[in-house]
Design a protein around this motif. Sequence first.
Motif, short mmCIF file in Angstrom:
data_model
loop_
_atom_site.label_atom_id
_atom_site.label_comp_id
_atom_site.label_asym_id
_atom_site.label_seq_id
_atom_site.Cartn_x
_atom_site.Cartn_y
_atom_site.Cartn_z
N GLY A 153 21.29 22.20 -12.90
CA GLY A 153 20.34 21.00 -12.19
C GLY A 153 19.22 21.21 -13.12
O GLY A 153 18.68 20.17 -13.61
N ALA A 154 18.75 22.37 -13.47
CA ALA A 154 17.51 22.24 -14.47
C ALA A 154 17.88 22.05 -15.78
O ALA A 154 17.00 21.08 -16.38
CB ALA A 154 17.03 23.90 -14.51
N ALA A 176 28.42 28.13 -18.40
CA ALA A 176 29.32 27.64 -17.18
C ALA A 176 28.36 26.76 -16.49
O ALA A 176 29.03 25.92 -15.62
CB ALA A 176 29.30 29.14 -16.20
N SER A 177 27.09 26.74 -16.60
CA SER A 177 26.34 25.77 -15.74
C SER A 177 26.51 24.39 -16.50
O SER A 177 26.64 23.44 -15.66
CB SER A 177 24.82 26.11 -15.69
N VAL A 178 26.16 24.55 -17.79
CA VAL A 178 26.41 22.96 -18.51
C VAL A 178 27.82 22.35 -18.26
O VAL A 178 27.72 21.29 -17.95
CB VAL A 178 26.28 23.22 -19.90
N GLY A 180 30.10 23.46 -15.90
CA GLY A 180 30.77 23.30 -14.48
C GLY A 180 29.84 22.40 -13.80
O GLY A 180 30.53 21.81 -12.60
N LEU A 181 28.57 22.00 -14.05
CA LEU A 181 28.06 21.07 -12.96
C LEU A 181 28.67 19.48 -13.54
O LEU A 181 28.80 19.21 -12.04
CB LEU A 181 26.63 20.91 -13.65
N PRO A 182 29.00 18.87 -14.24
CA PRO A 182 28.59 19.06 -15.43
C PRO A 182 27.31 18.27 -15.84
O PRO A 182 27.07 17.37 -15.36
CB PRO A 182 29.65 18.56 -16.48
N VAL A 183 26.48 18.93 -16.87
CA VAL A 183 25.59 18.17 -17.43
C VAL A 183 25.76 16.92 -18.20
O VAL A 183 26.87 17.05 -19.09
CB VAL A 183 24.69 18.96 -18.35
#
Length: 307
Positions: A153-154, A176-178, A180-183
């Motif tokens: 989210g950030a 993983a964050s980019v 998995g969110l995904p951005v």
Amino acid sequence: MTNTYSPAYLLCAEETLAAPPAVAMRYPEPAGLRWLRWQLGALWALSPALGFRQAWRVFTTPRKLPTKAWEAPALADARRRTVAAASGAIAVYEWGPAAAPAVLLVHGWEHRASFWRAWMGPLLAAGYRVVALDGPAHGASAGRRTTLTDFGGAVQAVVDTVGEVRAIVAHSFGAASVAGLPVRLSAGAALPRLVLISAPEGPRPVAERFADFLHLPADLVRRFAGHIERSTGRTADSFAVAAAGPGTRAERVLVLHDEEDEIIPFAEGQHIAVAWPGARLHATHGLGHNRILRDAEVVQLAVDFIG
């Protein structure tokens, strides 16, 4: 196996090496690990619910690692600002012409924007604007704990302020964050290039390694998946890189992974590349999980791919 998602993960002296050693080195176990294992094991035996609650706290709390001598010079000429995210204020650093297309650099667990120092010169020389951030609970950003969704989210909040984005380059937990969110870029625009470095396959294998590393029961994985679903409304498997990642609408995807990565097994990079249609895997040898970020050939390969 050491887990880069965990505060038990140690950034040891290899961070200062100019070149990889002749033989693969293992990350030493952090001081106090035996005591942490005993504490969590005893709490789990008393109450699995309490044991999981404490294990989740450990899992989501990055350490504030001492600042290294090269970090301040790496950020010295950056334009600095903050971006508001749901997790709190996010520190953002920017280099290069404001009108140039941006390459966004997203660090991994217990790293900071300064850890991208080897990438700044080559990207600027290629004509890009370079944007990096300190993730939630990392570096100069707000917070003490963070999760994959907080971190993603950030990144999304920063992307929404950047303007034209040519590429996102993300390492480990950041990758993983980019994915998995995904951005996503604004208005559903396609992301021209996405580079994932040392990326984990998804939350479930990470939880399995975390349980193994802390000598906790396999039941932790079930509780881990259940907690994610209750707190996000999504299954843990829906955050897997190859499952969610195509939502980034990346036109081309490069997966960089070292065959001797002791933090995230090379097989996970292979699985991501196979499961993500059109993704390209480039294997390195002898660079491990972190040295891959400082290797000049790897950096130039990625810059050429972004070009």
